[in-house]
Design a protein around this motif. Sequence first.
Motif, PDB file in Angstrom:
ATOM      1  N   TYR A 103       0.789  -1.230   0.000  1.00 30.92           N
ATOM      2  CA  TYR A 103       0.000   0.000   0.000  1.00 30.92           C
ATOM      3  C   TYR A 103       0.828   1.291   0.000  1.00 30.92           C
ATOM      4  N   ILE A 104       2.095   1.243   0.383  1.00 27.42           N
ATOM      5  CA  ILE A 104       2.886   2.453   0.560  1.00 27.42           C
ATOM      6  C   ILE A 104       4.084   2.441  -0.388  1.00 27.42           C
ATOM      7  N   THR A 105       4.407   3.608  -0.965  1.00 27.27           N
ATOM      8  CA  THR A 105       5.558   3.746  -1.852  1.00 27.27           C
ATOM      9  C   THR A 105       6.304   5.035  -1.539  1.00 27.27           C
ATOM     10  N   ASN A 106       7.505   5.177  -2.084  1.00 25.42           N
ATOM     11  CA  ASN A 106       8.316   6.365  -1.844  1.00 25.42           C
ATOM     12  C   ASN A 106       7.774   7.558  -2.622  1.00 25.42           C
ATOM     13  N   ALA A 107       7.872   8.732  -2.014  1.00 27.63           N
ATOM     14  CA  ALA A 107       7.441   9.971  -2.666  1.00 27.63           C
ATOM     15  C   ALA A 107       8.087  11.142  -1.938  1.00 27.63           C
ATOM     16  N   ASN A 108       8.910  11.904  -2.645  1.00 25.76           N
ATOM     17  CA  ASN A 108       9.608  13.019  -2.021  1.00 25.76           C
ATOM     18  C   ASN A 108       8.633  14.097  -1.545  1.00 25.76           C
ATOM     19  N   ASP A 109       8.940  14.637  -0.374  1.00 32.26           N
ATOM     20  CA  ASP A 109       8.200  15.788   0.183  1.00 32.26           C
ATOM     21  C   ASP A 109       6.735  15.475   0.463  1.00 32.26           C
ATOM     22  N   LYS A 110       6.403  14.209   0.653  1.00 35.39           N
ATOM     23  CA  LYS A 110       5.042  13.841   1.033  1.00 35.39           C
ATOM     24  C   LYS A 110       5.090  13.026   2.326  1.00 35.39           C
ATOM     25  N   VAL A 111       3.996  13.043   3.055  1.00 33.62           N
ATOM     26  CA  VAL A 111       3.915  12.296   4.314  1.00 33.62           C
ATOM     27  C   VAL A 111       2.592  11.531   4.344  1.00 33.62           C
ATOM     28  N   ALA A 112       2.686  10.225   4.475  1.00 32.45           N
ATOM     29  CA  ALA A 112       1.494   9.381   4.631  1.00 32.45           C
ATOM     30  C   ALA A 112       1.258   9.144   6.118  1.00 32.45           C
ATOM     31  N   TYR A 113       0.037   9.340   6.569  1.00 29.51           N
ATOM     32  CA  TYR A 113      -0.307   9.151   7.983  1.00 29.51           C
ATOM     33  C   TYR A 113      -1.160   7.894   8.123  1.00 29.51           C
ATOM     34  N   LEU A 114      -0.739   7.002   9.020  1.00 35.50           N
ATOM     35  CA  LEU A 114      -1.462   5.761   9.268  1.00 35.50           C
ATOM     36  C   LEU A 114      -2.085   5.809  10.662  1.00 35.50           C
ATOM     37  N   LYS A 115      -3.352   5.444  10.749  1.00 35.13           N
ATOM     38  CA  LYS A 115      -4.030   5.447  12.041  1.00 35.13           C
ATOM     39  C   LYS A 115      -3.606   4.227  12.850  1.00 35.13           C
ATOM     40  N   ILE A 116      -3.187   4.479  14.090  1.00 38.64           N
ATOM     41  CA  ILE A 116      -2.742   3.415  14.984  1.00 38.64           C
ATOM     42  C   ILE A 116      -3.682   3.362  16.183  1.00 38.64           C
ATOM     43  N   CYS A 117      -4.310   2.222  16.378  1.00 35.94           N
ATOM     44  CA  CYS A 117      -5.283   2.061  17.464  1.00 35.94           C
ATOM     45  C   CYS A 117      -4.839   0.993  18.452  1.00 35.94           C
ATOM     46  N   THR A 118      -3.552   0.849  18.598  1.00 39.10           N
ATOM     47  CA  THR A 118      -3.036  -0.136  19.541  1.00 39.10           C
ATOM     48  C   THR A 118      -1.723   0.373  20.123  1.00 39.10           C
ATOM     49  N   GLY A 119      -1.179  -0.369  21.049  1.00 39.13           N
ATOM     50  CA  GLY A 119       0.078  -0.023  21.710  1.00 39.13           C
ATOM     51  C   GLY A 119       0.240  -0.950  22.903  1.00 39.13           C
ATOM     52  N   GLY A 120       1.297  -0.773  23.651  1.00 36.00           N
ATOM     53  CA  GLY A 120       1.474  -1.614  24.835  1.00 36.00           C
ATOM     54  C   GLY A 120       2.919  -1.811  25.193  1.00 36.00           C
ATOM     55  N   GLU A 121       3.130  -2.588  26.224  1.00 29.45           N
ATOM     56  CA  GLU A 121       4.470  -2.862  26.726  1.00 29.45           C
ATOM     57  C   GLU A 121       4.563  -4.328  27.146  1.00 29.45           C
ATOM     58  N   PRO A 122       5.689  -4.976  26.904  1.00 28.01           N
ATOM     59  CA  PRO A 122       5.929  -6.291  27.511  1.00 28.01           C
ATOM     60  C   PRO A 122       6.462  -6.079  28.927  1.00 28.01           C
ATOM     61  N   THR A 123       6.165  -6.982  29.833  1.00 29.07           N
ATOM     62  CA  THR A 123       6.627  -6.846  31.210  1.00 29.07           C
ATOM     63  C   THR A 123       6.876  -8.220  31.813  1.00 29.07           C
ATOM     64  N   THR A 124       7.817  -8.271  32.730  1.00 26.80           N
ATOM     65  CA  THR A 124       8.100  -9.499  33.469  1.00 26.80           C
ATOM     66  C   THR A 124       7.511  -9.440  34.878  1.00 26.80           C
ATOM     67  N   MET A 125       6.641  -8.463  35.141  1.00 24.31           N
ATOM     68  CA  MET A 125       6.043  -8.301  36.463  1.00 24.31           C
ATOM     69  C   MET A 125       5.348  -9.589  36.895  1.00 24.31           C
ATOM     70  N   LYS A 126       5.626 -10.013  38.106  1.00 19.67           N
ATOM     71  CA  LYS A 126       5.049 -11.254  38.621  1.00 19.67           C
ATOM     72  C   LYS A 126       3.674 -10.998  39.220  1.00 19.67           C
ATOM     73  N   ALA A 127       2.829 -12.018  39.168  1.00 20.66           N
ATOM     74  CA  ALA A 127       1.496 -11.924  39.781  1.00 20.66           C
ATOM     75  C   ALA A 127       1.636 -11.821  41.292  1.00 20.66           C
TER      76      ALA A 127
END
Length: 383
Positions: free
Chosen positions: A228-252
């Motif tokens: 879906y994405i290709t190179n293009a000088n002086d242009k910016v494509a914005y993608l919507k991101i609806c996720t994120g997070g962190e891995p953790t070793t925290m114990k129960a």
Amino acid sequence: MVVTQIVVLTLSVVFIDANVYPSSRIVYYLHTTPASWVGARDSCNRYGGHLVKVVESDDLRADIITVDTFLEWKGAYSSLTSDVWTGLYKYLDTNTSSDQLMWHSCDPFSPLTDTNSGIGASLRASPHYCTSMDHDYKLQATNCTKELPYICQIDEGQCWFLPLENKEFKINATQSNTTEGLNACAQTCRNFVSAAGVECWGFVVINNTCEIYNSDKRHAYIRDLPTYITNANDKVAYLKICTGGEPTTMKALNRNVVVKPDAENCTKPADGAAWDSGVCYCDCDQPPVILAPEYLSMSVEEKVQKAVEGLKVDSKNTSAAFMKLNSIEDHRPSAQSLGGVGIGILCFVFGGLILLDMNVLIAHVIKLLGKLKPAETAEESKE
């Protein structure tokens, strides 16, 4: 480098269908230290989360691939060799004396339509009361005392936009509108959703024109950038991101061995509550801050104490303390010249004082030598 800033926007939105909301942002915390189902549930409860909910396995797959491949997990999930706990469990309803199914998020179980369509009947017929998920996102009934890694989920509200500099979309835009700028185009993309679940997952602003790219697939474009994405000088494509997070070793916190979990004493949030209460990060070039689960699990007093400790300054490790015992070299020619003149004056003054008393010093030395010579002669005569 495109520089943008976080802008908080009002959330007055008119949707195409009042019962359909755009995708909201979900934060996933991957706990790689195994725990029993109850231990995992209690760990999620500590910081306001719940064990992962699998309504549409394709949507969850899209989120997990995005956060594990492109964002903060950095392959931590794909490196796991075991299943992970999910929030679906079975409990005994004392009013009807029958087994009921519920998600840890307090959502009642509804029959699933994808590869997990048989999990309801399977869990009811199973001697086990909890469910785990394999790497194909398929659920199965599992002994609740088994210790597995788990994913805690927090619904955080609004999504954000990831800028890809010097990029554009290969495909044709779904719609084009005249826009007042980047922020207005981001709002248009953020708010669009159809009754069929088609929504905007990317946009480009070109000459005050907002080009919107829609899809019925969650995170459709970031998961398949070469298509879906290709190179293009002086242009910016914005993608919507609806996720994120962190891995953790925290114990129960607990290692309780519970075969039959009790029903959660909670209330299901209203539809769209996460969206309505969220903050819009419509034109930020960095994801919203994700706090570590260890910090989220702290009490208010512990958080205050941690903040106070972070503000403390070691008085021995300040520039003022360093300057008391150290001189800083100055390489400027003017400073070095002035220093040389100062050294010359000091040498002249103290050298002059020594020269004025030089005759006295020589006389004392000769007198001292004169006294030492008779003493040496007396010693030799005794021998």
